[in-house]
Motif scaffolding. Structure first.
Motif, PDB file in Angstrom:
ATOM      1  N   ASP A 101     -19.249 -10.077 -35.247  1.00 29.70           N
ATOM      2  CA  ASP A 101     -20.906  -9.751 -35.153  1.00 29.70           C
ATOM      3  C   ASP A 101     -20.818  -8.411 -34.212  1.00 29.70           C
ATOM      4  O   ASP A 101     -22.111  -7.691 -34.336  1.00 29.70           O
ATOM      5  CB  ASP A 101     -21.536 -10.812 -34.504  1.00 29.70           C
ATOM      6  CG  ASP A 101     -21.517 -12.153 -35.236  1.00 29.70           C
ATOM      7  OD1 ASP A 101     -21.820 -11.959 -36.661  1.00 29.70           O
ATOM      8  OD2 ASP A 101     -21.226 -13.233 -34.927  1.00 29.70           O
ATOM      9  N   PHE A 102     -20.220  -8.289 -33.325  1.00 36.07           N
ATOM     10  CA  PHE A 102     -20.266  -7.148 -32.286  1.00 36.07           C
ATOM     11  C   PHE A 102     -18.835  -6.950 -31.868  1.00 36.07           C
ATOM     12  O   PHE A 102     -17.936  -7.871 -31.782  1.00 36.07           O
ATOM     13  CB  PHE A 102     -21.261  -7.224 -31.284  1.00 36.07           C
ATOM     14  CG  PHE A 102     -21.444  -8.593 -30.573  1.00 36.07           C
ATOM     15  CD1 PHE A 102     -20.623  -8.672 -29.487  1.00 36.07           C
ATOM     16  CD2 PHE A 102     -22.345  -9.604 -30.920  1.00 36.07           C
ATOM     17  CE1 PHE A 102     -20.528 -10.030 -28.777  1.00 36.07           C
ATOM     18  CE2 PHE A 102     -22.176 -10.689 -30.388  1.00 36.07           C
ATOM     19  CZ  PHE A 102     -21.484 -10.926 -29.384  1.00 36.07           C
ATOM     20  N   VAL A 103     -18.727  -5.891 -30.969  1.00 38.18           N
ATOM     21  CA  VAL A 103     -17.185  -5.548 -30.110  1.00 38.18           C
ATOM     22  C   VAL A 103     -17.717  -5.486 -28.869  1.00 38.18           C
ATOM     23  O   VAL A 103     -18.172  -4.522 -28.349  1.00 38.18           O
ATOM     24  CB  VAL A 103     -16.714  -4.433 -30.783  1.00 38.18           C
ATOM     25  CG1 VAL A 103     -15.385  -4.316 -30.095  1.00 38.18           C
ATOM     26  CG2 VAL A 103     -16.416  -4.514 -32.184  1.00 38.18           C
ATOM     27  N   PRO A 104     -17.279  -6.685 -27.916  1.00 37.54           N
ATOM     28  CA  PRO A 104     -17.393  -6.399 -26.437  1.00 37.54           C
ATOM     29  C   PRO A 104     -16.139  -6.213 -25.717  1.00 37.54           C
ATOM     30  O   PRO A 104     -15.808  -6.814 -24.556  1.00 37.54           O
ATOM     31  CB  PRO A 104     -18.141  -7.806 -26.023  1.00 37.54           C
ATOM     32  CG  PRO A 104     -17.576  -8.849 -26.973  1.00 37.54           C
ATOM     33  CD  PRO A 104     -17.065  -8.088 -28.140  1.00 37.54           C
ATOM     34  N   ALA A 105     -15.072  -5.508 -26.424  1.00 36.29           N
ATOM     35  CA  ALA A 105     -13.633  -5.719 -25.930  1.00 36.29           C
ATOM     36  C   ALA A 105     -13.210  -4.801 -25.158  1.00 36.29           C
ATOM     37  O   ALA A 105     -12.481  -4.935 -24.195  1.00 36.29           O
ATOM     38  CB  ALA A 105     -12.685  -5.553 -27.001  1.00 36.29           C
ATOM     39  N   GLY A 106     -14.248  -3.811 -24.747  1.00 34.51           N
ATOM     40  CA  GLY A 106     -13.793  -2.662 -23.848  1.00 34.51           C
ATOM     41  C   GLY A 106     -13.774  -1.140 -24.484  1.00 34.51           C
ATOM     42  O   GLY A 106     -13.131  -0.519 -24.254  1.00 34.51           O
ATOM     43  N   LEU A 107     -14.413  -1.186 -25.710  1.00 35.28           N
ATOM     44  CA  LEU A 107     -14.629   0.186 -26.298  1.00 35.28           C
ATOM     45  C   LEU A 107     -15.072   1.338 -25.342  1.00 35.28           C
ATOM     46  O   LEU A 107     -16.288   0.984 -25.237  1.00 35.28           O
ATOM     47  CB  LEU A 107     -15.126   0.085 -27.758  1.00 35.28           C
ATOM     48  CG  LEU A 107     -14.513  -0.723 -28.773  1.00 35.28           C
ATOM     49  CD1 LEU A 107     -15.137  -0.679 -30.028  1.00 35.28           C
ATOM     50  CD2 LEU A 107     -12.775  -0.219 -29.071  1.00 35.28           C
ATOM     51  N   LEU A 108     -14.605   2.448 -25.269  1.00 36.47           N
ATOM     52  CA  LEU A 108     -15.308   3.529 -24.573  1.00 36.47           C
ATOM     53  C   LEU A 108     -16.677   4.171 -25.419  1.00 36.47           C
ATOM     54  O   LEU A 108     -16.219   4.268 -26.721  1.00 36.47           O
ATOM     55  CB  LEU A 108     -14.549   4.620 -24.088  1.00 36.47           C
ATOM     56  CG  LEU A 108     -13.454   4.050 -22.980  1.00 36.47           C
ATOM     57  CD1 LEU A 108     -12.590   5.300 -22.485  1.00 36.47           C
ATOM     58  CD2 LEU A 108     -14.312   3.787 -21.644  1.00 36.47           C
ATOM     59  N   ILE A 109     -17.408   4.579 -24.917  1.00 36.84           N
ATOM     60  CA  ILE A 109     -18.710   5.232 -25.676  1.00 36.84           C
ATOM     61  C   ILE A 109     -18.017   6.541 -25.727  1.00 36.84           C
ATOM     62  O   ILE A 109     -17.993   7.340 -24.912  1.00 36.84           O
ATOM     63  CB  ILE A 109     -19.929   5.045 -24.818  1.00 36.84           C
ATOM     64  CG1 ILE A 109     -20.328   3.622 -24.686  1.00 36.84           C
ATOM     65  CG2 ILE A 109     -20.913   6.149 -25.509  1.00 36.84           C
ATOM     66  CD1 ILE A 109     -21.478   3.582 -23.883  1.00 36.84           C
ATOM     67  N   THR A 110     -17.902   7.063 -26.997  1.00 36.90           N
ATOM     68  CA  THR A 110     -17.599   8.669 -27.482  1.00 36.90           C
ATOM     69  C   THR A 110     -18.491   9.081 -28.487  1.00 36.90           C
ATOM     70  O   THR A 110     -19.089   8.241 -29.269  1.00 36.90           O
ATOM     71  CB  THR A 110     -16.088   8.572 -27.940  1.00 36.90           C
ATOM     72  OG1 THR A 110     -15.994   8.088 -29.079  1.00 36.90           O
ATOM     73  CG2 THR A 110     -15.260   7.971 -26.895  1.00 36.90           C
ATOM     74  N   GLU A 111     -18.333  10.264 -28.644  1.00 34.54           N
ATOM     75  CA  GLU A 111     -19.373  10.972 -29.665  1.00 34.54           C
ATOM     76  C   GLU A 111     -18.788  10.601 -31.131  1.00 34.54           C
ATOM     77  O   GLU A 111     -19.901  10.313 -31.896  1.00 34.54           O
ATOM     78  CB  GLU A 111     -19.057  12.469 -29.614  1.00 34.54           C
ATOM     79  CG  GLU A 111     -20.040  13.232 -30.518  1.00 34.54           C
ATOM     80  CD  GLU A 111     -20.021  14.884 -30.225  1.00 34.54           C
ATOM     81  OE1 GLU A 111     -20.372  15.562 -31.256  1.00 34.54           O
ATOM     82  OE2 GLU A 111     -19.152  15.177 -29.448  1.00 34.54           O
TER      83      GLU A 111
END
Length: 283
Positions: A101-111
């Motif tokens: 459903d979603f990803v709370p794993a630790g993905l950095l916000i990037t362009e």
């Protein structure tokens, strides 16, 4: 006139009741909320990134991001998250394929990521760091130095923001040692196959106990982790952000960030409240 105070109290109570139920009621109409309620769980892609997010040996999702996410879900009336172990480079494709459903794993916000997923507001603030052998025998201080030293090898997690940033900084492909996760990155440095492992400064808890040291690359921008949702679930993301703002304002997020998990830079995170604050191209 004697009934006026009772009437005013009734109006106040109704207003408070309506205000509290509005986010949940609104979200009950979204496809993602309906799907999660039907399943009785919120499927979340996780890998091993202590203390941010990890899965315990008995399958229990744990960590700072997991706790913040569950508090926000609770405020929305959504089920708690359950872990779906996923490799880093499979997280966004798996999200789009509806494997979770979603990803709370630790993905950095990037362009680049903002073009394909809808990120929540930032939940962390960090710079990149070089994890090296004790004493830093090769004197590695950052990406720029590695780019200027063809003999240096830099480990990066496959599909990570650090991998993309390393390439952008001019580090050659044959200088990069691509690894599947944090543990493999550390092992690569300890085994001498790389001179440093590039990852977020807080991504390796208690590095000295693991036989490595951390050198923060002060030239890197402040990065933030957000929860990644599908673009079509932006309405759910917006309601999720409302809950994050409540967790900021009532002190619950700071309590987790500073007191329980020991991150030292709340003053930085306090100023990073929108994806635009970390990546201008994100909405």
């Amino acid at each position: 006139m004697r009934g006026a105070p009772k009437f005013s109290l009734l109006v106040l109570l109704l207003a408070m009741s309506f205000d509290r139920s509005l986010p949940t009621c609104a979200q009950a109409e979204t496809a993602l909320m309906a799907s999660m309620r039907k399943a009785g769980e919120a499927k979340a892609a996780l890998n091993s990134l202590a203390p941010l997010a990890l899965v315990s040996p008995n399958g229990e999702p744990k960590g700072y991001l997991v706790e913040v996410t569950n508090l926000a879900l609770e405020g929305m009336g959504a089920p708690k998250l359950s872990a779906v172990l996923t490799s880093w480079d499979s997280m966004i494709p798996g999200l789009q394929a509806r494997h979770f459903d979603f990803v709370p794993a630790g993905l950095l916000i990037t362009e680049a990521r903002c073009k394909v997923v809808a990120f929540s507001a930032p939940i962390t603030a960090q710079q990149d760091a070089m994890f090296v052998l004790p004493g830093n025998p090769k004197h590695v201080i950052g990406y720029a130095q590695v780019a200027q030293s063809p003999d240096l090898k830099l480990a990066v997690t496959t599909g990570s923001a650090q991998e993309a940033y390393a390439v952008k900084q001019g580090i050659k492909s044959d200088q990069l040692v691509r690894v599947p996760d944090i543990q493999a990155g550390i092992a690569t440095v300890l085994g001498g196959r790389a001179n440093a492992f590039a990852v977020g400064q807080f991504s390796v808890p208690k590095p000295r106990e693991k036989g490595i040291e951390v050198v923060v690359d002060t030239q890197t921008p402040v990065r933030s982790v957000g929860i990644a949702f599908r673009k079509e679930d932006a309405d759910f993301r917006d309601a999720f952000n409302n809950q994050l703002q409540l967790l900021r304002s009532n002190g619950a997020m700071k309590e987790l960030y500073v007191v329980k998990y020991g991150f030292p830079n709340w003053d930085v995170l306090a100023k990073v409240t929108r994806t635009k604050d970390v990546e201008p191209a994100c909405d």
